[in-house]
Structures are given as C-alpha cells and as structure tokens.
Design a protein around this motif. Structure first.
Motif, PDB file in Angstrom:
ATOM      1  N   LYS A  53       5.289  -2.584  10.888  1.00  0.00           N
ATOM      2  CA  LYS A  53       5.993  -1.493  11.560  1.00  0.00           C
ATOM      3  C   LYS A  53       6.357  -1.918  12.980  1.00  0.00           C
ATOM      4  O   LYS A  53       6.110  -3.029  13.411  1.00  0.00           O
ATOM      5  CB  LYS A  53       5.116  -0.232  11.579  1.00  0.00           C
ATOM      6  N   ILE A  97       0.814  -1.218   0.000  1.00  0.00           N
ATOM      7  CA  ILE A  97       0.000   0.000   0.000  1.00  0.00           C
ATOM      8  C   ILE A  97       0.845   1.265   0.000  1.00  0.00           C
ATOM      9  O   ILE A  97       0.607   2.170  -0.819  1.00  0.00           O
ATOM     10  CB  ILE A  97      -0.986  -0.021   1.186  1.00  0.00           C
ATOM     11  N   PRO A  98       1.831   1.410   0.869  1.00  0.00           N
ATOM     12  CA  PRO A  98       2.629   2.645   0.828  1.00  0.00           C
ATOM     13  C   PRO A  98       3.335   2.844  -0.501  1.00  0.00           C
ATOM     14  O   PRO A  98       3.526   3.983  -0.933  1.00  0.00           O
ATOM     15  CB  PRO A  98       3.628   2.447   1.973  1.00  0.00           C
ATOM     16  N   MET A  99       3.705   1.716  -1.151  1.00  0.00           N
ATOM     17  CA  MET A  99       4.392   1.824  -2.432  1.00  0.00           C
ATOM     18  C   MET A  99       3.461   2.334  -3.529  1.00  0.00           C
ATOM     19  O   MET A  99       3.925   2.892  -4.525  1.00  0.00           O
ATOM     20  CB  MET A  99       4.964   0.456  -2.821  1.00  0.00           C
ATOM     21  N   LYS A 100       2.149   2.142  -3.379  1.00  0.00           N
ATOM     22  CA  LYS A 100       1.187   2.590  -4.392  1.00  0.00           C
ATOM     23  C   LYS A 100       0.386   3.803  -3.955  1.00  0.00           C
ATOM     24  O   LYS A 100      -0.567   4.187  -4.634  1.00  0.00           O
ATOM     25  CB  LYS A 100       0.216   1.451  -4.719  1.00  0.00           C
ATOM     26  N   ALA A 101       0.748   4.392  -2.841  1.00  0.00           N
ATOM     27  CA  ALA A 101      -0.020   5.542  -2.343  1.00  0.00           C
ATOM     28  C   ALA A 101      -0.012   6.683  -3.345  1.00  0.00           C
ATOM     29  O   ALA A 101      -1.035   7.337  -3.562  1.00  0.00           O
ATOM     30  CB  ALA A 101       0.551   5.998  -0.999  1.00  0.00           C
ATOM     31  N   THR A 102       1.133   6.924  -3.982  1.00  0.00           N
ATOM     32  CA  THR A 102       1.218   8.043  -4.920  1.00  0.00           C
ATOM     33  C   THR A 102       0.320   7.819  -6.132  1.00  0.00           C
ATOM     34  O   THR A 102      -0.250   8.766  -6.678  1.00  0.00           O
ATOM     35  CB  THR A 102       2.664   8.241  -5.373  1.00  0.00           C
ATOM     36  N   LEU A 145      -0.800  -3.178   7.638  1.00  0.00           N
ATOM     37  CA  LEU A 145       0.255  -2.168   7.555  1.00  0.00           C
ATOM     38  C   LEU A 145       0.986  -2.024   8.884  1.00  0.00           C
ATOM     39  O   LEU A 145       2.221  -1.945   8.937  1.00  0.00           O
ATOM     40  CB  LEU A 145      -0.359  -0.831   7.135  1.00  0.00           C
TER      41      LEU A 145
END
Length: 673
Positions: free
Chosen positions: A536, A431-436, A532
């Motif tokens: 972390k 998800i963070p990799m595709k947030a943009t 997610l």
C-alpha cells in the motif's frame, strides 16, 4: 472472490442452520429418552439413575435461563458500548492461570503420582529377574526412602485371555437379559436352542445354560491367568516405583540413576487414570525412530491434504472454475447458485474435509509411543495446530490465488523470484483476495459448527439405533452412552458440564501450549500485516512496525521464564530446591495430620494394569487379608526385609506369590521362597 451478497447468503444459511440445530437441541434435550445422550455425565456420576429422574420442566432450562439473562443485561451492552477494556485487570493472564494451578496443586490431597516415579529401561542384573533387579537397585540407591514397586506387564500373550473376557461379557449380558425377562414374566422361564444362532439344536433353559457357560469360562480364564503370570516374557523392563515421601520421589525423578544414561530412566509417573498402557510395551530405544517416522508422516500428510484444500479453494474462485469446466457456466451463473458456491460451499467443504483429521493425528501420536493420555492429547493438538496453520491458513491463501499469481511468478525475473522480500509481499497481496473465504469459513465453523456440537446428532442417532437393535441390559446402555473425555476441537461449557467424562486431571498443564500458539499466531499476523502494508501507500511506515514481533517475542520469553516452570514436572536445576521444599512441606503436613497412614495400602491398587484389574473385578482369585498386630512405630528400613511388597503388618494369601504385578510376602510360616 465472494461479493457482499455472497457473504450475506452464507450468513443467512448459517444463521438459519444454527437456529434450527439449537431449536432441535432444546426440544430433544428435554425428552426423557435422550437423557443418556445429553446428560451422560450425570448418569456416570450418579446424579441421575433413570430417564425420568431429571426434575421438573423448569429445571431442564437451568443453564439457558441464567446465561440468557446475563447475556441480555450485561454481555451485549458491554460489547456494544466497547466497554470491555474497562473490566480488564492489570495482572497478566499467564500469572492468573499459574496462580490458580499452584493453588489447585497445594489444595490436592494425597495422590499416588506424588509418591511414584516411572522407571524405564530396567536392566536384568546377572541371573536375577527384573523384579529382583528392581528391588535390589532401589534398596541400595535409595535405602531410606524406597517403599515398593509395581511391575508393568505388557502381557504379550494375553490375546487369548482378552477374547475370553469379551466372550464372557457377552454371556453375562445374555444372562442378565434372560433374568430380567423372567422377572417380568415369571410364569414361563426363557428357553433357547443350543445350535448356531439359536436356530436349531436341543432346547434348554436359557438361565441355566448361560450360568453353566459362564462357569466354564471362569475356569478357562483362571488357567489363562496363571499362564500370563508365569510367563516371564510378559514382564516389561518398566516399573512404577513408590517412595515413602514426596521428597524421596522428587529426588529420584529429577536425578540420574546410573552412570549409563540409557538405563534406569526415572521420571515422574503420570496419574493412574492418565496412563496409556499399550505404549508401555514399546522399547524405549525405539521411541526416537518412531518420532522421526511420525514427523515425516505428518509432513507428508500436510502436503497430501493440500490436494483437497486446493480443490476447495477452486470452488471459491469461480472464474478459475469456469475456465477449467466451461460447461458448468450456465449453472454457475444463476444468482443463488453462484452465491451459494462462493459464500457457503467452500467453508462447508473445508469443514467436512477436516472432520477425520483429529482422529488421524491422535493415532499418529499414539504410534509415537507417549505413555500418558494428556501427552497424547497435547501432541495431537500441536499437530492439529500446525496443520491448520499451514493448510487452512497459509495453504488457503497460496492455493486459492494460484491462478491469479501463476502468471506473475512466471514473468518475474530470477532476482525478483528469489527475493525473500517477495514472500510477505505476495502473501500480503493474497490475503485481501481470500478475506471473504475466511469470513465464510468462520461463519460455518463458529455458528453452524458449534450448534452441531451442542446438538450431538451423530451420538444421538447411534445411541438410539443401538438401543433399538443391540442393547439388552443396563450395562449395555452404560457402555453405549459413555462419551469419553474431552477430545473434540470444539468443546463448549455445556458439554463439559453435562456430557464429557474427563479421564484425568492435569491442573491446567495445557496452558503453556495454548499461550505459545497464541504468541505464534500474533507474530505471524504481525509479519503478514507488514507484508500487506508494503503493498500500500504506507510502505514507508513498515520498518517502524518491525518492532511489534520483537516486543511480542520478548513478552513470550518473559512469560516463559517467569511462569512456565510452575507448569512443568521436569524442572530445571534452578527450581529443584523450590520443588524439594514444597514436597517436604507437604510430607510434614501429612505426618502431622495422619501419622498412622500406611502408604503401601494407599498405593496398592493405584497402578494396576487393566488386565490385572479385570482379574480383580471378575473375582477369579480369592484374596484373604490377615492383619497382624505389630508395633505401629516399626520402621521400614533395610533391616525390615519383606519380599517386594506390603509391610510386615499386612500378609496376603494368594494362589500364587505373584499377583496383579506386585510381589507380596507370604503368610508367616507359609513361605514360598
């Protein structure tokens, strides 16, 4: 992954695009020639009669000016100061919607669907026709409340008649065009050649020629009409059965009519405007097969669309694109091209690839066999939601990071690969990799996309092209400007007010579906959030957050049991008494306010099949209504025998005893039985 500068380039492009589209709309909307594109609903409802009847210059901005003032003085300060929560009410949103729906239904005047049920799988009893079977069955099973029935005709053999109607309409348009032409230039009557495309042949008077052609078509259509009405194969085992009261209709709609559960299937009838007539011809027993086939087709379509989705996502991953096509590296490395490819193009490509999807899903819903437009739209929107969830959201996450995750999947041990816990963890990493990408897609869809919906560029171009080359008369322009009902995924308040002409009124029946999808989206977001966090340092707190989806689903169950019955016409037995009480209350109110109302007259034309309505509009049959004076207090029980039609105080004279799918009693002394 797009950088901050790439997102900035995307934001700049979308802002400039949205501004340009809105500016073009502001200019084009006030042009008189574009009134039928931007204000068609006003023409349809009679609010405007000509392009120059729209008021003064200031009136054209009647919506934008107050909205701008409200936005500048209230909305922006409230959102900037985060004071939105201060205005939230304690009542549940679902409660407010349910209350408004019930208030709307209570304020409704008498409507045809309140007294009517749709009966499917009508058997043909012994040698009787379907018409006789209907009348005999309901006079026996509902003797005190049964009023009349309206036959649904599939008109399988009406293809030739439909062609005649279209040809006649074209002839009528040419006649109207030549008459207008003669009115403007009365010194010379218009003429034409009778040969192919008017290129050769005898030259004749155009007005007289088209009048004669229309007269001949009327004769042929009358003959074809008689064939349709006499053809027993055109009668479907489907009928709209009306009752003397809402109470009687409610009893029939919510009870089983036969020992055989596959026969005499009664349900509430849709609103007349809401009926999708083509699907009434589908045999009831084939609906299950159709739904199974379409379900498999939707499943296949979702995976088929994974191919363009994967291609779109490859554009957002330039590293993977460079590995696949190294010869593009010199072009890709240019700063603006790189920002454009990563920040704007993926969202635009995805938006374009989804353009025809709503149309495809609506066609698939029609094949399923639903008989109401409202149900068709709900089914199509459900498919659209699942498609967006699987392909656009989950598919973008999975396929967009395929290059990065493939190596780790190949090198995982079997126990790691099969672990269910690895799924949310993998998605949590992705998800963070595709947030943009989702940021850029939202900008394309929410900024430029909404501005494009307001501009209505496609209808604007199509209308003016038709107006230049095809439209000859006012009726042609009315057909060309008709925008239809609300059916696009992005529909705004201004287009609902000025453009779309809604075909039916559902009373917020769509809301439960919206609510359930909001809940589903919340649960999915909570599960992915847990995934997610598990990647972390806050992994230890993840179990404490597991209560979130449980609370959300509990809230959904509460709303479902507390409010959803108000949105369903097919009520459970626990609500049967409540519905009957409401129906009885409205019936008593009608008897008090309008004691002399004749329901048969009120329901006579409510469920006319479109083909019979076209007979009526063309006035192919002369109808003479003779009102016979009888006692107003005469009852309509089993002893008052009138052949499948209007009560004795109304007698109809037709060229055929069967007309428009109804059966009427012939005039006294002229019995045709």
């Amino acid at each position: 992954m797009a950088t901050l500068s790439d997102i900035g380039v995307s934001a700049l492009i979308n802002i400039l695009t949205a501004f340009a589209l809105l500016l073009a709309f502001a200019v084009l909307r006030i042009q008189p020639v574009n009134g039928r594109v931007y204000l068609p609903k006003w023409y349809i409802n009679g609010g405007r009669s000509s392009p120059r009847s729209g008021g003064n210059f200031v009136a054209n901005f009647k919506i934008f000016v107050p909205i701008t003032v409200v936005a500048l003085l209230i909305l922006i300060p409230v959102n900037v100061s985060s004071g939105t929560l201060f205005f939230l009410r304690k009542e549940l949103e679902y409660d407010n919607v349910a209350t408004m729906r019930l208030r709307f239904l209570a304020s409704q005047r008498r409507r045809a669907e309140q007294f009517t049920v749709l009966v499917r799988n009508v058997p043909q009893i012994s040698v009787n026709s379907i018409s006789d079977s209907l009348d005999q069955f309901f006079k026996t099973s509902h003797p005190d409340t049964y009023l009349c029935y309206h036959i649904s005709s599939a008109v399988y053999n009406a293809y030739k008649f439909a062609k005649l109607v279209r040809k006649r309409d074209r002839l009528q348009n040419w006649l109207d065009y030549n008459q207008l032409k003669f009115e403007r230039h009365s010194e010379k009557r218009p003429t034409k050649k009778t040969g192919f495309l008017g290129l050769w042949g005898k030259r004749v008077d155009s007005i007289d020629f088209y009048k004669q052609q229309i007269k001949e078509f009327d004769k042929n259509m009358a003959l074809e009409r008689q064939k349709v009405l006499k053809d027993t194969k055109s009668i479907l085992p489907v009928a709209f059965v009306s009752f003397k009261s809402r109470w009687g209709a409610a009893v029939c709609a919510q009870t089983q009519q036969s020992k055989n559960p596959t026969l005499w299937l009664a349900n509430w009838a849709p609103e007349p405007r809401d009926i999708y007539w083509q699907n009434l011809a589908i045999p009831f027993l084939s609906l299950t097969i159709r739904k199974l086939i379409i379900s498999l087709s939707v499943f296949a379509l979702v995976f088929f669309y994974m191919i363009p989705i994967a291609f779109v996502q490859s554009l957002a991953n330039l590293e993977g694109l460079e590995r696949v096509a190294p010869f593009l590296r010199p072009v890709i490395e240019l700063k603006f091209i790189k920002s454009f490819l990563q920040g704007f193009l993926p969202g635009l490509a995805l938006k374009i690839s989804l353009y025809i999807l709503p149309t495809v899903l609506m066609i698939m819903s029609k094949i399923e066999g639903h008989i109401a437009l409202s149900i068709l739209e709900r089914r199509a929107s459900a498919k659209y939601y699942y498609f967006m969830l699987v392909n656009v959201f989950l598919g973008s996450i999975v396929t967009g990071t395929a290059f990065e995750q493939l190596h780790s999947f190949l090198h995982q041990s079997p126990t790691q690969l099969s672990s269910i816990r690895s799924i949310p963890r993998t998605i949590g990493v992705s998800i963070p990799m595709k947030a943009t990408f989702f940021i850029t897609f939202i900008m394309v869809d929410g900024w430029a996309g909404i501005a494009g919906e307001i501009l209505r560029l496609k209808p604007l171009v199509i209308f003016h092209l038709k107006n230049m080359f095809l439209l000859k008369t006012e009726s042609d322009r009315e057909q060309a400007m008709d925008p239809g009902s609300v059916d696009s995924p992005e529909t705004l308040r201004i287009t609902i007010i000025n453009v779309y002409n809604q075909q039916y009124e559902s009373g917020a029946a769509f809301w439960p579906h919206v609510h359930s999808r909001i809940i589903a989206s919340l649960v999915i977001s909570q599960l992915l959030f847990l995934g997610l966090l598990s990647t972390k340092e806050a992994a230890n707190s993840t179990p404490l957050l597991a209560i979130l989806p449980i609370l959300t689903l509990s809230f959904n169950q509460y709303c479902k049991h507390r409010f959803e019955p108000a949105f369903r016409r097919y009520h459970s037995s626990s609500f049967f008494v409540v519905i009957m009480q409401k129906a009885m209350k409205k019936d008593i109110m009608d008897q008090t306010t309008e004691p002399d109302i004749n329901l048969k007259t009120f329901l006579a034309d409510a469920y006319l099949h479109p083909i019979f309505r076209s007979f009526e509009e063309e006035e192919l049959v002369e109808v003479r209504v003779d009102k016979v004076r009888v006692d107003k207090n005469q009852s309509y029980g089993d002893n008052d025998v009138y052949h499948h039609g209007f009560p004795p105080q109304y007698a109809y004279s037709f060229s055929s005893p069967t007309h428009y799918g109804y059966h009427y009693e012939a005039e006294p002394g002229n019995s045709r039985d």
